[in-house]
Design a protein around this motif. Structure first.
Motif, PDB file in Angstrom:
ATOM      1  N   ILE A 158     -12.622 -79.167  27.798  1.00 42.34           N
ATOM      2  CA  ILE A 158     -12.749 -77.705  27.778  1.00 42.34           C
ATOM      3  C   ILE A 158     -11.823 -77.092  26.716  1.00 42.34           C
ATOM      4  CG2 ILE A 158     -12.404 -75.609  29.150  1.00 42.34           C
ATOM      5  CD1 ILE A 158     -13.070 -77.422  31.660  1.00 42.34           C
ATOM      6  N   THR A 174     -16.614 -83.648  31.319  1.00 41.76           N
ATOM      7  CA  THR A 174     -15.588 -83.885  30.294  1.00 41.76           C
ATOM      8  C   THR A 174     -14.981 -85.262  30.536  1.00 41.76           C
ATOM      9  OG1 THR A 174     -13.657 -83.177  31.568  1.00 41.76           O
ATOM     10  CG2 THR A 174     -14.941 -81.421  30.481  1.00 41.76           C
ATOM     11  N   SER A 210      -9.158 -82.269  24.011  1.00 45.85           N
ATOM     12  CA  SER A 210     -10.278 -82.897  24.718  1.00 45.85           C
ATOM     13  C   SER A 210     -11.001 -81.844  25.558  1.00 45.85           C
ATOM     14  CB  SER A 210      -9.736 -84.003  25.636  1.00 45.85           C
ATOM     15  OG  SER A 210     -10.760 -84.555  26.433  1.00 45.85           O
ATOM     16  N   TYR A 230      -3.959 -80.876  43.629  1.00 47.39           N
ATOM     17  CA  TYR A 230      -4.873 -80.163  42.727  1.00 47.39           C
ATOM     18  C   TYR A 230      -5.240 -78.808  43.337  1.00 47.39           C
ATOM     19  CZ  TYR A 230      -8.486 -79.662  39.136  1.00 47.39           C
ATOM     20  OH  TYR A 230      -9.236 -79.219  38.065  1.00 47.39           O
ATOM     21  N   ASP A 247      -1.375 -80.419  22.488  1.00 42.55           N
ATOM     22  CA  ASP A 247      -1.770 -81.463  23.439  1.00 42.55           C
ATOM     23  C   ASP A 247      -0.635 -82.469  23.549  1.00 42.55           C
ATOM     24  OD1 ASP A 247      -4.898 -82.254  24.479  1.00 42.55           O
ATOM     25  OD2 ASP A 247      -3.368 -83.817  24.673  1.00 42.55           O
ATOM     26  N   ASN A 305      -4.612 -74.262  29.473  1.00 43.41           N
ATOM     27  CA  ASN A 305      -5.725 -75.068  29.969  1.00 43.41           C
ATOM     28  C   ASN A 305      -5.326 -76.469  30.404  1.00 43.41           C
ATOM     29  OD1 ASN A 305      -8.636 -76.190  29.857  1.00 43.41           O
ATOM     30  ND2 ASN A 305      -7.567 -77.327  28.233  1.00 43.41           N
ATOM     31  N   ILE A 350     -17.202 -80.038  35.444  1.00 43.81           N
ATOM     32  CA  ILE A 350     -17.646 -79.976  34.062  1.00 43.81           C
ATOM     33  C   ILE A 350     -17.637 -81.385  33.491  1.00 43.81           C
ATOM     34  CG2 ILE A 350     -17.233 -78.870  31.812  1.00 43.81           C
ATOM     35  CD1 ILE A 350     -17.702 -76.890  34.196  1.00 43.81           C
TER      36      ILE A 350
HETATM   37  P1  NAD Z   1      -9.708 -83.467  29.671  1.00 44.38           P
HETATM   38  O1  NAD Z   1      -9.015 -84.614  30.298  1.00 44.38           O
HETATM   39  O2  NAD Z   1     -10.979 -83.662  28.922  1.00 44.38           O
HETATM   40  O3  NAD Z   1      -8.696 -82.692  28.708  1.00 44.38           O
HETATM   41  C1  NAD Z   1      -7.397 -82.379  29.107  1.00 44.38           C
HETATM   42  C2  NAD Z   1      -6.485 -82.416  27.907  1.00 44.38           C
HETATM   43  O4  NAD Z   1      -5.189 -82.024  28.362  1.00 44.38           O
HETATM   44  C3  NAD Z   1      -6.353 -83.804  27.277  1.00 44.38           C
HETATM   45  O5  NAD Z   1      -6.476 -83.732  25.884  1.00 44.38           O
HETATM   46  C4  NAD Z   1      -4.951 -84.234  27.678  1.00 44.38           C
HETATM   47  O6  NAD Z   1      -4.324 -85.077  26.724  1.00 44.38           O
HETATM   48  C5  NAD Z   1      -4.252 -82.900  27.793  1.00 44.38           C
HETATM   49  N1  NAD Z   1      -3.076 -82.951  28.651  1.00 44.38           N
HETATM   50  C6  NAD Z   1      -2.925 -83.617  29.829  1.00 44.38           C
HETATM   51  N2  NAD Z   1      -1.691 -83.439  30.289  1.00 44.38           N
HETATM   52  C7  NAD Z   1      -1.040 -82.653  29.397  1.00 44.38           C
HETATM   53  C8  NAD Z   1       0.266 -82.123  29.323  1.00 44.38           C
HETATM   54  N3  NAD Z   1       1.189 -82.397  30.260  1.00 44.38           N
HETATM   55  N4  NAD Z   1       0.589 -81.346  28.266  1.00 44.38           N
HETATM   56  C9  NAD Z   1      -0.327 -81.083  27.310  1.00 44.38           C
HETATM   57  N5  NAD Z   1      -1.565 -81.567  27.315  1.00 44.38           N
HETATM   58  C10 NAD Z   1      -1.920 -82.339  28.356  1.00 44.38           C
HETATM   59  O7  NAD Z   1      -9.902 -82.435  30.869  1.00 44.38           O
HETATM   60  P2  NAD Z   1     -10.811 -81.126  31.043  1.00 44.38           P
HETATM   61  O8  NAD Z   1     -11.883 -81.461  32.003  1.00 44.38           O
HETATM   62  O9  NAD Z   1     -11.146 -80.507  29.746  1.00 44.38           O
HETATM   63  O10 NAD Z   1      -9.772 -80.224  31.843  1.00 44.38           O
HETATM   64  C11 NAD Z   1      -9.065 -79.167  31.259  1.00 44.38           C
HETATM   65  C12 NAD Z   1      -8.603 -78.242  32.364  1.00 44.38           C
HETATM   66  O11 NAD Z   1      -9.744 -77.770  33.067  1.00 44.38           O
HETATM   67  C13 NAD Z   1      -7.688 -78.871  33.413  1.00 44.38           C
HETATM   68  O12 NAD Z   1      -6.687 -77.951  33.766  1.00 44.38           O
HETATM   69  C14 NAD Z   1      -8.613 -79.120  34.583  1.00 44.38           C
HETATM   70  O13 NAD Z   1      -7.926 -79.110  35.820  1.00 44.38           O
HETATM   71  C15 NAD Z   1      -9.523 -77.932  34.451  1.00 44.38           C
HETATM   72  N6  NAD Z   1     -10.808 -78.097  35.108  1.00 44.38           N
HETATM   73  C16 NAD Z   1     -11.617 -79.150  34.811  1.00 44.38           C
HETATM   74  C17 NAD Z   1     -12.810 -79.281  35.470  1.00 44.38           C
HETATM   75  C18 NAD Z   1     -13.733 -80.449  35.214  1.00 44.38           C
HETATM   76  O14 NAD Z   1     -14.604 -80.695  36.072  1.00 44.38           O
HETATM   77  N7  NAD Z   1     -13.618 -81.149  34.102  1.00 44.38           N
HETATM   78  C19 NAD Z   1     -13.189 -78.333  36.429  1.00 44.38           C
HETATM   79  C20 NAD Z   1     -12.352 -77.245  36.683  1.00 44.38           C
HETATM   80  C21 NAD Z   1     -11.152 -77.142  36.020  1.00 44.38           C
END
Ligand code: NAD
Length: 250
Positions: free
Chosen positions: A17, A192, A15, A157, A36, A89, A190
């Motif tokens: 990023i 997402t 999903s 976080y 994942d 990630n 972001i």
């Molecule tokens: P998302 O929810 O779209 O995707 C995250 C993915 O990680 C999902 O497919 C989920 O099933 C998987 N996941 C969750 N827990 C897991 C685990 N224990 N083991 C394996 N997979 C797991 O989120 P995103 O926004 O793409 O976030 C990805 C990363 O980016 C995260 O670490 C988040 O903290 C970081 N991030 C996100 C943002 C934002 O605003 N979206 C900003 C900065 C950092």
């Protein structure tokens, strides 16, 4: 160092990023293990990569479980013969509460995924990447702007993302002499599925905190991860790369 024929693990690749980065790397000829906790999500991304002519395999792994992180590396090596890159990630937002009221099981869950998950990944990825040749590989860890500034109402976080910056510095210093580069990225907010549940007014408030006047797109993070994994970043290690539309400037 060309990307063609290299092998990567992307955690949380099903999903947001992680998905965008899996597709970005696959488009460059990297064979991607899309790992994942949700197998169907990883399989969907793999299907889309294959439809676009790329090579990828889905693997179910909970990064908070060390054994799963080890198995993901073993799967990459068994499937594609080696491991060159990792993008650690996977992460979650977690429950919101001020520090004096936070639910401690929620704290543990966020630490387990956002911090332990990255550390466990590094523990097993680094030996495999060294085995394939340090200068043929690189690692990027997912932090956030909250590796630098507080996420109000979400100390777990903030703490875990600061800690990802820290473990990245240690790993970079320890493996720099071997030629392995390890960096972290710090995205702003972001657009997402992670933010999908946020009410419109919260999203508008977040937009207002970015001088560029919008949320980021997953592809904009994927391109910086690609850069950090590439030879173009050959003198970049231990860095914490903000990709935040200016969030941390004000
Ligand atoms: P998302 O929810 O779209 O995707 C995250 C993915 O990680 C999902 O497919 C989920 O099933 C998987 N996941 C969750 N827990 C897991 C685990 N224990 N083991 C394996 N997979 C797991 O989120 P995103 O926004 O793409 O976030 C990805 C990363 O980016 C995260 O670490 C988040 O903290 C970081 N991030 C996100 C943002 C934002 O605003 N979206 C900003 C900065 C950092």
């Amino acid at each position: 160092m060309a990307f063609e024929g290299k092998v990567a693990i992307v955690t949380g690749g099903g999903s947001g990023i992680g998905e965008a980065t899996s597709k970005e790397l696959a488009g460059l000829g990297v064979k991607v293990v899309v790992a994942d906790i949700k197998l169907e999500a990883a399989q969907r991304v793999v299907g889309e990569i294959e439809s676009a002519g790329g090579v990828a395999a889905a693997f179910q792994a909970d990064t908070a479980v060390a054994e799963d992180s080890r198995k993901a590396v073993e799967f990459a090596v068994a499937t594609y013969g080696k491991l060159n890159y990792a993008f650690n990630n996977a992460g979650i937002g977690g429950a919101s509460a001020p520090v004096g009221e936070m639910a401690l099981d929620a704290w543990d869950t966020v630490v387990g995924i956002n911090l332990n998950g990255v550390a466990y990944g590094l523990r097993y990825q680094i030996p495999a990447i060294l085995e394939a040749g340090a200068e043929e590989g690189a690692i990027v860890n997912m932090a956030s702007i909250h590796g630098a500034v507080a996420a109000l109402g979400n100390a777990a976080y903030t703490a875990t993302k600061h800690a990802v910056v820290g473990v990245t510095k240690n790993a970079a210093a320890e493996y720099g002499p071997a030629g392995l580069r390890i960096n972290a990225v710090g995205p702003g907010y972001i657009d997402t599925p992670l933010l999908a549940g946020a009410p419109a007014e919260i999203k508008e408030g977040l937009v207002a905190k970015h001088p560029l006047g919008r949320l980021g797109r997953p592809e904009e993070i994927a391109k910086v991860v690609r850069f950090l994994l590439s030879d173009d970043a050959s003198f970049v290690t231990g860095a914490y790369y903000l990709i935040d539309g200016g969030y941390t400037t004000v």
